[in-house]
Design an enzyme around this catalytic site. Structure first.
Site, PDB file in Angstrom:
ATOM      1  N   LYS A   1      -2.384  -0.609  10.645  1.00 46.49           N
ATOM      2  CA  LYS A   1      -3.533   0.201  10.224  1.00 46.49           C
ATOM      3  C   LYS A   1      -4.204  -0.387   8.976  1.00 46.49           C
ATOM      4  O   LYS A   1      -5.418  -0.470   8.906  1.00 46.49           O
ATOM      5  CB  LYS A   1      -3.105   1.646   9.931  1.00 46.49           C
ATOM      6  CG  LYS A   1      -2.506   2.380  11.114  1.00 46.49           C
ATOM      7  CD  LYS A   1      -2.205   3.833  10.781  1.00 46.49           C
ATOM      8  CE  LYS A   1      -1.124   4.039   9.732  1.00 46.49           C
ATOM      9  NZ  LYS A   1       0.224   3.588  10.133  1.00 46.49           N
TER      10      LYS A   1
ATOM     11  N   ARG B   1      -2.317  13.010   9.144  1.00 49.31           N
ATOM     12  CA  ARG B   1      -0.944  12.740   9.581  1.00 49.31           C
ATOM     13  C   ARG B   1      -0.277  13.991  10.138  1.00 49.31           C
ATOM     14  O   ARG B   1       0.869  13.924  10.567  1.00 49.31           O
ATOM     15  CB  ARG B   1      -0.132  12.242   8.392  1.00 49.31           C
ATOM     16  CG  ARG B   1       0.124  10.732   8.423  1.00 49.31           C
ATOM     17  CD  ARG B   1       0.924  10.406   7.182  1.00 49.31           C
ATOM     18  NE  ARG B   1       1.613   9.156   7.232  1.00 49.31           N
ATOM     19  CZ  ARG B   1       1.115   8.015   6.745  1.00 49.31           C
ATOM     20  NH1 ARG B   1      -0.088   7.956   6.261  1.00 49.31           N
ATOM     21  NH2 ARG B   1       1.858   6.921   6.759  1.00 49.31           N
TER      22      ARG B   1
ATOM     23  N   ARG C   1       7.099  -7.380   5.585  1.00 50.72           N
ATOM     24  CA  ARG C   1       5.829  -6.964   4.971  1.00 50.72           C
ATOM     25  C   ARG C   1       5.905  -6.992   3.443  1.00 50.72           C
ATOM     26  O   ARG C   1       6.855  -6.502   2.858  1.00 50.72           O
ATOM     27  CB  ARG C   1       5.475  -5.543   5.433  1.00 50.72           C
ATOM     28  CG  ARG C   1       4.204  -5.014   4.791  1.00 50.72           C
ATOM     29  CD  ARG C   1       3.612  -3.876   5.552  1.00 50.72           C
ATOM     30  NE  ARG C   1       4.296  -2.613   5.351  1.00 50.72           N
ATOM     31  CZ  ARG C   1       3.898  -1.477   5.916  1.00 50.72           C
ATOM     32  NH1 ARG C   1       2.855  -1.465   6.736  1.00 50.72           N
ATOM     33  NH2 ARG C   1       4.558  -0.359   5.702  1.00 50.72           N
TER      34      ARG C   1
ATOM     35  N   ARG D   1       7.412  -2.511  -0.583  1.00 52.88           N
ATOM     36  CA  ARG D   1       7.291  -1.081  -0.849  1.00 52.88           C
ATOM     37  C   ARG D   1       8.673  -0.419  -0.795  1.00 52.88           C
ATOM     38  O   ARG D   1       9.463  -0.735   0.090  1.00 52.88           O
ATOM     39  CB  ARG D   1       6.369  -0.436   0.192  1.00 52.88           C
ATOM     40  CG  ARG D   1       4.913  -0.709  -0.084  1.00 52.88           C
ATOM     41  CD  ARG D   1       4.001  -0.282   1.034  1.00 52.88           C
ATOM     42  NE  ARG D   1       4.388   0.950   1.717  1.00 52.88           N
ATOM     43  CZ  ARG D   1       3.666   1.518   2.683  1.00 52.88           C
ATOM     44  NH1 ARG D   1       2.521   0.963   3.066  1.00 52.88           N
ATOM     45  NH2 ARG D   1       4.071   2.619   3.266  1.00 52.88           N
TER      46      ARG D   1
ATOM     47  N   ARG E   1      10.833   7.467   8.514  1.00 50.81           N
ATOM     48  CA  ARG E   1       9.378   7.611   8.652  1.00 50.81           C
ATOM     49  C   ARG E   1       8.979   7.682  10.126  1.00 50.81           C
ATOM     50  O   ARG E   1       8.053   8.400  10.490  1.00 50.81           O
ATOM     51  CB  ARG E   1       8.661   6.446   7.949  1.00 50.81           C
ATOM     52  CG  ARG E   1       8.638   6.634   6.426  1.00 50.81           C
ATOM     53  CD  ARG E   1       8.367   5.339   5.691  1.00 50.81           C
ATOM     54  NE  ARG E   1       7.063   4.785   5.985  1.00 50.81           N
ATOM     55  CZ  ARG E   1       6.746   3.502   5.794  1.00 50.81           C
ATOM     56  NH1 ARG E   1       7.639   2.653   5.325  1.00 50.81           N
ATOM     57  NH2 ARG E   1       5.538   3.078   6.063  1.00 50.81           N
TER      58      ARG E   1
HETATM   59  P1  AMP Z   1       1.104   4.537   4.276  1.00 49.64           P
HETATM   60  O1  AMP Z   1       0.680   3.596   3.202  1.00 49.64           O
HETATM   61  O2  AMP Z   1      -0.046   5.065   5.097  1.00 49.64           O
HETATM   62  O3  AMP Z   1       2.231   4.002   5.122  1.00 49.64           O
HETATM   63  O4  AMP Z   1       1.714   5.840   3.536  1.00 49.64           O
HETATM   64  C1  AMP Z   1       2.858   5.740   2.705  1.00 49.64           C
HETATM   65  C2  AMP Z   1       3.423   7.112   2.420  1.00 49.64           C
HETATM   66  O5  AMP Z   1       2.447   7.927   1.729  1.00 49.64           O
HETATM   67  C3  AMP Z   1       3.777   7.938   3.659  1.00 49.64           C
HETATM   68  O6  AMP Z   1       5.063   7.609   4.177  1.00 49.64           O
HETATM   69  C4  AMP Z   1       3.736   9.355   3.076  1.00 49.64           C
HETATM   70  O7  AMP Z   1       4.868   9.589   2.275  1.00 49.64           O
HETATM   71  C5  AMP Z   1       2.537   9.291   2.145  1.00 49.64           C
HETATM   72  N1  AMP Z   1       1.285   9.636   2.851  1.00 49.64           N
HETATM   73  C6  AMP Z   1       0.256   8.792   3.175  1.00 49.64           C
HETATM   74  N2  AMP Z   1      -0.718   9.450   3.821  1.00 49.64           N
HETATM   75  C7  AMP Z   1      -0.305  10.741   3.927  1.00 49.64           C
HETATM   76  C8  AMP Z   1      -0.867  11.907   4.512  1.00 49.64           C
HETATM   77  N3  AMP Z   1      -2.043  11.877   5.147  1.00 49.64           N
HETATM   78  N4  AMP Z   1      -0.157  13.057   4.421  1.00 49.64           N
HETATM   79  C9  AMP Z   1       1.043  13.111   3.800  1.00 49.64           C
HETATM   80  N5  AMP Z   1       1.637  12.047   3.233  1.00 49.64           N
HETATM   81  C10 AMP Z   1       0.978  10.863   3.286  1.00 49.64           C
END
Ligand code: AMP
Length: 209
Positions: free
Chosen positions: A13, A86, A125, A155, A166
């Site tokens: 993404k 999400r 990554r 990360r 996750r």
């Molecule tokens: P990402 O960078 O999109 O993989 O997001 C990393 C982490 O941020 C996720 O595993 C969640 O803990 C949090 N996060 C990101 N977007 C959301 C969302 N829309 N709602 C809730 N938590 C989020």
């Protein structure tokens, strides 16, 4: 053009959002990046957020929506939403918010990746601390961003155990969002198990239909 990019962790993404941002001059809103920026600021809210996302859990819908509305209100560019919504509750609030702001979601793009690919992809990554570029390293010696020389980091939520957690959350909370959009006439699926360039080509084709 306002696009939602969906997909499991590691589906690509972030990579595809960056390409869409550049190609169509969109505003890229990555809720993960927004949260990581809050953590980097060292604020009390950031500390609270770090406790949640480092464990691989989701931040509350209320917190996410308040942060997102502020950003959407302040741009008149088209948007690529990366990592939002999400949950079905977030999807409902997004619909409501877009209506109030007289904007529309144009397409919902699901990037499909077989789960057996996820852990392997995520373990290679790295993200650049300076320019935010997402890379997949081929050797542990690669510690510096080839684009800007910034430091590469893993990360904290990218360890195999966190990724597994996750994925469970993705199945429980995020996959129902797919059902929410599936009959909207805007939903398309893309094969994410291809080179980033080919995935991008497929996304462009789906957006032109
Ligand atoms: P990402 O960078 O999109 O993989 O997001 C990393 C982490 O941020 C996720 O595993 C969640 O803990 C949090 N996060 C990101 N977007 C959301 C969302 N829309 N709602 C809730 N938590 C989020």
């Amino acid at each position: 053009m306002n696009i939602i990019l969906m997909g499991c962790p590691g589906a690509g993404k972030g990579t595809q959002s960056a390409k869409l941002q550049e190609y169509f001059q969109l505003k890229h809103i990555s809720t993960g990046d927004v949260l990581r920026a809050e953590i980097a600021s060292g604020s009390a809210l950031g500390k609270q957020i770090a406790g949640i996302i480092d464990k691989g859990n989701l931040v509350s819908d209320e917190m996410m929506i308040a942060m997102l509305e502020n950003i959407v209100k302040n741009t008149n560019k088209g948007i690529v939403f990366d990592g939002f919504p999400r949950t079905v509750a977030q999807a409902e609030v997004l619909d409501d918010m877009m209506r109030r702001l007289q904007r529309k979601i144009t397409k919902v793009v699901m990037i499909n990746l077989p789960e057996k690919e996820v852990v392997g992809r995520i373990s290679s990554r790295r993200q650049c601390k300076k320019c935010g570029e997402i890379l997949h390293i081929t050797s542990a010696q690669e510690k510096v961003c080839p684009h800007c020389g910034g430091e590469l980091y893993t990360r904290p939520d990218d360890t195999p155990a966190r990724v597994k957690h996750r994925l469970e959350i993705y199945h429980k909370d995020t996959l129902p969002v797919k059902n929410y959009y599936q009959n909207s006439g805007k939903y398309v699926e893309i094969n994410g198990d291809q080179s980033p360039e080919k995935v991008f080509e497929d996304i462009k084709i789906s957006l032109s239909k």
